[in-house]
Design a protein around this motif. Structure first.
Motif, PDB file in Angstrom:
ATOM      1  N   ALA A 185      13.685  -1.294  -5.001  1.00 45.08           N
ATOM      2  CA  ALA A 185      12.537  -0.624  -4.378  1.00 45.08           C
ATOM      3  C   ALA A 185      11.736   0.038  -5.499  1.00 45.08           C
ATOM      4  CB  ALA A 185      13.006   0.413  -3.364  1.00 45.08           C
ATOM      5  N   ASP A 186      10.673  -0.622  -5.923  1.00 47.19           N
ATOM      6  CA  ASP A 186       9.992  -0.248  -7.166  1.00 47.19           C
ATOM      7  C   ASP A 186       8.925   0.823  -7.018  1.00 47.19           C
ATOM      8  OD1 ASP A 186      11.498  -2.126  -8.598  1.00 47.19           O
ATOM      9  OD2 ASP A 186      10.087  -3.737  -8.124  1.00 47.19           O
ATOM     10  N   LYS A 187       8.561   1.159  -5.778  1.00 48.75           N
ATOM     11  CA  LYS A 187       7.452   2.099  -5.594  1.00 48.75           C
ATOM     12  C   LYS A 187       7.823   3.377  -4.862  1.00 48.75           C
ATOM     13  CE  LYS A 187       3.746  -1.352  -5.796  1.00 48.75           C
ATOM     14  NZ  LYS A 187       2.574  -1.952  -5.096  1.00 48.75           N
ATOM     15  N   ILE A 188       8.921   3.388  -4.125  1.00 50.33           N
ATOM     16  CA  ILE A 188       9.348   4.633  -3.483  1.00 50.33           C
ATOM     17  C   ILE A 188       9.524   5.701  -4.546  1.00 50.33           C
ATOM     18  CG2 ILE A 188      11.311   5.799  -2.407  1.00 50.33           C
ATOM     19  CD1 ILE A 188      11.783   3.397  -0.695  1.00 50.33           C
ATOM     20  N   ASP A 243       0.840  -1.198   0.000  1.00 48.31           N
ATOM     21  CA  ASP A 243       0.000   0.000   0.000  1.00 48.31           C
ATOM     22  C   ASP A 243       0.879   1.253   0.000  1.00 48.31           C
ATOM     23  OD1 ASP A 243      -2.065  -1.765   0.163  1.00 48.31           O
ATOM     24  OD2 ASP A 243      -2.777  -1.124   2.148  1.00 48.31           O
ATOM     25  N   PHE A 244       0.414   2.286  -0.700  1.00 48.61           N
ATOM     26  CA  PHE A 244       1.155   3.548  -0.752  1.00 48.61           C
ATOM     27  C   PHE A 244       0.859   4.406   0.475  1.00 48.61           C
ATOM     28  CE2 PHE A 244       1.427   2.605  -5.325  1.00 48.61           C
ATOM     29  CZ  PHE A 244       2.751   2.937  -5.562  1.00 48.61           C
ATOM     30  N   PHE A 245       1.907   5.054   0.968  1.00 40.62           N
ATOM     31  CA  PHE A 245       1.798   6.007   2.069  1.00 40.62           C
ATOM     32  C   PHE A 245       2.600   7.254   1.716  1.00 40.62           C
ATOM     33  CE2 PHE A 245       0.745   2.046   3.990  1.00 40.62           C
ATOM     34  CZ  PHE A 245      -0.026   2.318   5.118  1.00 40.62           C
ATOM     35  N   HIS A 246       2.139   8.410   2.189  1.00 45.51           N
ATOM     36  CA  HIS A 246       2.978   9.599   2.104  1.00 45.51           C
ATOM     37  C   HIS A 246       4.268   9.269   2.839  1.00 45.51           C
ATOM     38  CE1 HIS A 246       4.559  13.602   2.545  1.00 45.51           C
ATOM     39  NE2 HIS A 246       3.533  14.143   1.918  1.00 45.51           N
ATOM     40  N   ALA A 247       5.399   9.475   2.197  1.00 46.27           N
ATOM     41  CA  ALA A 247       6.668   9.030   2.785  1.00 46.27           C
ATOM     42  C   ALA A 247       7.054   9.824   4.023  1.00 46.27           C
ATOM     43  CB  ALA A 247       7.778   9.129   1.745  1.00 46.27           C
ATOM     44  N   GLY A 277      -0.670  17.592  -5.556  1.00 36.28           N
ATOM     45  CA  GLY A 277      -0.572  16.164  -5.273  1.00 36.28           C
ATOM     46  C   GLY A 277       0.765  15.556  -5.615  1.00 36.28           C
ATOM     47  N   LEU A 278       1.778  16.392  -5.756  1.00 36.93           N
ATOM     48  CA  LEU A 278       3.120  15.896  -6.091  1.00 36.93           C
ATOM     49  C   LEU A 278       3.875  15.638  -4.788  1.00 36.93           C
ATOM     50  CD1 LEU A 278       3.911  18.378  -9.014  1.00 36.93           C
ATOM     51  CD2 LEU A 278       3.139  15.997  -9.180  1.00 36.93           C
ATOM     52  N   ASN A 279       3.722  14.448  -4.254  1.00 34.42           N
ATOM     53  CA  ASN A 279       4.278  14.113  -2.955  1.00 34.42           C
ATOM     54  C   ASN A 279       5.228  12.932  -3.031  1.00 34.42           C
ATOM     55  OD1 ASN A 279       2.701  16.081  -1.543  1.00 34.42           O
ATOM     56  ND2 ASN A 279       0.934  14.715  -1.733  1.00 34.42           N
ATOM     57  N   ASN A 280       6.116  12.857  -2.067  1.00 36.28           N
ATOM     58  CA  ASN A 280       6.987  11.695  -1.922  1.00 36.28           C
ATOM     59  C   ASN A 280       6.171  10.550  -1.328  1.00 36.28           C
ATOM     60  OD1 ASN A 280       9.218  13.370  -2.666  1.00 36.28           O
ATOM     61  ND2 ASN A 280       9.312  14.115  -0.554  1.00 36.28           N
ATOM     62  N   VAL A 281       6.302   9.355  -1.899  1.00 35.88           N
ATOM     63  CA  VAL A 281       5.513   8.217  -1.432  1.00 35.88           C
ATOM     64  C   VAL A 281       6.422   7.009  -1.207  1.00 35.88           C
ATOM     65  CG1 VAL A 281       3.379   8.974  -2.565  1.00 35.88           C
ATOM     66  CG2 VAL A 281       4.955   7.443  -3.782  1.00 35.88           C
ATOM     67  N   THR A 282       5.909   6.073  -0.413  1.00 43.27           N
ATOM     68  CA  THR A 282       6.655   4.843  -0.166  1.00 43.27           C
ATOM     69  C   THR A 282       5.691   3.713   0.152  1.00 43.27           C
ATOM     70  OG1 THR A 282       8.533   3.893   1.045  1.00 43.27           O
ATOM     71  CG2 THR A 282       6.932   5.167   2.333  1.00 43.27           C
ATOM     72  N   THR A 283       6.229   2.514   0.220  1.00 43.28           N
ATOM     73  CA  THR A 283       5.502   1.348   0.730  1.00 43.28           C
ATOM     74  C   THR A 283       6.364   0.715   1.812  1.00 43.28           C
ATOM     75  OG1 THR A 283       6.493  -0.250  -0.800  1.00 43.28           O
ATOM     76  CG2 THR A 283       4.497   0.909  -1.553  1.00 43.28           C
ATOM     77  N   ALA A 284       5.729  -0.062   2.666  1.00 39.30           N
ATOM     78  CA  ALA A 284       6.483  -0.764   3.704  1.00 39.30           C
ATOM     79  C   ALA A 284       7.478  -1.740   3.083  1.00 39.30           C
ATOM     80  CB  ALA A 284       5.525  -1.494   4.641  1.00 39.30           C
ATOM     81  N   ASN A 285       7.066  -2.404   2.010  1.00 43.79           N
ATOM     82  CA  ASN A 285       7.942  -3.383   1.364  1.00 43.79           C
ATOM     83  C   ASN A 285       9.203  -2.723   0.814  1.00 43.79           C
ATOM     84  OD1 ASN A 285       8.312  -6.196   0.091  1.00 43.79           O
ATOM     85  ND2 ASN A 285       8.577  -4.808  -1.639  1.00 43.79           N
ATOM     86  N   ASP A 286       9.064  -1.550   0.191  1.00 50.56           N
ATOM     87  CA  ASP A 286      10.235  -0.899  -0.387  1.00 50.56           C
ATOM     88  C   ASP A 286      11.225  -0.469   0.692  1.00 50.56           C
ATOM     89  OD1 ASP A 286       9.239  -1.264  -2.907  1.00 50.56           O
ATOM     90  OD2 ASP A 286       9.411   0.830  -3.514  1.00 50.56           O
ATOM     91  N   LEU A 287      10.725   0.022   1.810  1.00 51.13           N
ATOM     92  CA  LEU A 287      11.629   0.373   2.898  1.00 51.13           C
ATOM     93  C   LEU A 287      12.311  -0.870   3.456  1.00 51.13           C
ATOM     94  CD1 LEU A 287       9.504   3.121   4.679  1.00 51.13           C
ATOM     95  CD2 LEU A 287      11.670   3.468   3.480  1.00 51.13           C
ATOM     96  N   LEU A 288      11.577  -1.973   3.515  1.00 53.85           N
ATOM     97  CA  LEU A 288      12.175  -3.246   3.933  1.00 53.85           C
ATOM     98  C   LEU A 288      13.323  -3.622   3.004  1.00 53.85           C
ATOM     99  CD1 LEU A 288      11.865  -5.897   5.733  1.00 53.85           C
ATOM    100  CD2 LEU A 288      10.535  -6.792   3.821  1.00 53.85           C
ATOM    101  N   VAL A 289      13.121  -3.465   1.714  1.00 50.49           N
ATOM    102  CA  VAL A 289      14.135  -3.815   0.718  1.00 50.49           C
ATOM    103  C   VAL A 289      15.428  -3.041   0.946  1.00 50.49           C
ATOM    104  CG1 VAL A 289      14.735  -3.603  -1.733  1.00 50.49           C
ATOM    105  CG2 VAL A 289      12.538  -4.587  -1.077  1.00 50.49           C
ATOM    106  N   ILE A 290      15.318  -1.725   1.136  1.00 50.53           N
ATOM    107  CA  ILE A 290      16.548  -0.930   1.224  1.00 50.53           C
ATOM    108  C   ILE A 290      17.253  -1.137   2.566  1.00 50.53           C
ATOM    109  CG2 ILE A 290      15.751   0.756  -0.464  1.00 50.53           C
ATOM    110  CD1 ILE A 290      15.296   2.729   1.833  1.00 50.53           C
TER     111      ILE A 290
END
Length: 301
Positions: A168-171, A63-67, A186-199
């Motif tokens: 990390a394909d979605k950050i 899921d996407f979250f504001h980073a 709406g131009l915001n930095n976004v992330t997912t939990a999985n992508d942060l896990l990857v890095i």
């Protein structure tokens, strides 16, 4: 008809029992975490990986979250990558400034010191500050002023490109902080939990830039001054290299947990649409404690 010795059948049954016990254990933990977070109005994501066993727990991890300020770790990674390539040195100095350009139309904007978690740099505008100290303040005190200076140096596009190279394909890092024109569009930095896990996993394994760079970044993250979520309920001898993030109705924490016995794991807990941030923070800290207790509890084998 084939007949098997009773001893063989018994051993097979025990193996299946143990395998099912271990598998159900992580499933039960996931259920407990889901129940704990469901008590709080809002949306949550959790990504956990035991780096010793490879065992994982994923909850809404795509899921996407504001980073929020979790994007500052990818920015730090880009700094170390470009420094290793010889573009600059972490010892280079830059004059502190508070004037930046919007990604929408290049119009100028400044940061409000009262909205920054670190106000000290604003007292030294015009003075020289090393790049290392800018990165350090960006991480441990989440300085927005330092962040915008560093992003201007390395370019947000390069940060996102490096994230893709790391898997990390979605950050997405589009911009610095308080670019209100970009926010309105709406131009915001976004992330997912999985992508942060990857890095964080790659960093823990010494695979970002090189082992020395990975260890240098971990050393900075270990000095994090905001410790209300992942480390909050853990024993003092447990060390956490992590980066938090928060804006209105959003709380995040993400990083690497180091146990005294040498084991380590990655944990990411994200949230949005919160109604009571204090209660949500407490619940997220309890989730971290639940995962810690799971990791240190001996398993049947």
């Amino acid at each position: 008809m084939t007949y098997y010795p009773k001893t063989f059948l018994l051993l097979g049954s025990l193996f299946l029992f143990c395998a099912c016990t271990n598998r159900m254990s992580i499933d039960k933990l996931k259920d407990q975490i889901s129940s704990k977070l469901a008590e709080q109005p809002g949306n949550f994501a959790v990504a956990f990986k035991d780096l010793s066993t490879g065992e994982m727990l994923l909850l809404n991890d795509q899921d996407f979250f504001h980073a929020a300020s979790t994007m500052k770790t990818p920015v730090m990674i880009e700094v170390y990558k470009q420094a290793a390539a010889g573009r600059f040195s972490l010892n280079d100095s830059f004059a502190l400034k508070n004037l930046f350009s919007s990604i929408v139309d290049n119009s100028a904007f400044s940061l409000n010191a009262h909205d920054d978690s670190d106000t000290t740099l604003y007292q030294h505008l015009g003075e020289k500050y090393s790049l290392y100290n800018l990165v350090y303040d960006m991480i441990i005190r989440s300085s927005n002023l330092a962040t915008n200076m560093v992003i201007e140096l390395v370019n947000a596009h390069n940060v996102t490109q490096t994230m893709r190279q790391l898997g990390a394909d979605k950050i997405q890092v589009l911009r610095g902080v308080e670019d209100s024109k970009a926010f309105d569009k709406g131009l915001n930095n976004v992330t997912t939990a999985n992508d942060l896990l990857v890095i964080y996993e790659k960093m823990a394994q010494g695979e970002i830039v090189d082992n020395a760079s990975s260890q240098a970044m971990i050393k900075i993250l270990l000095n994090q001054e905001f410790n209300d979520i992942i480390p909050a309920r853990l024993p003092k001898d447990v060390k956490v290299a992590h980066k938090t993030g928060n804006i209105s109705h959003v709380l995040h924490d993400s990083g690497i947990v180091f146990l005294p016995n040498g084991k380590k794991y990655v944990l990411v807990i994200l949230s949005k649409n919160l109604q009571n941030e204090a209660n949500a923070k407490k619940a997220m800290a309890e989730v971290s404690e639940m995962i810690y207790n799971y990791v240190i509890t001996p398993r049947e084998s």
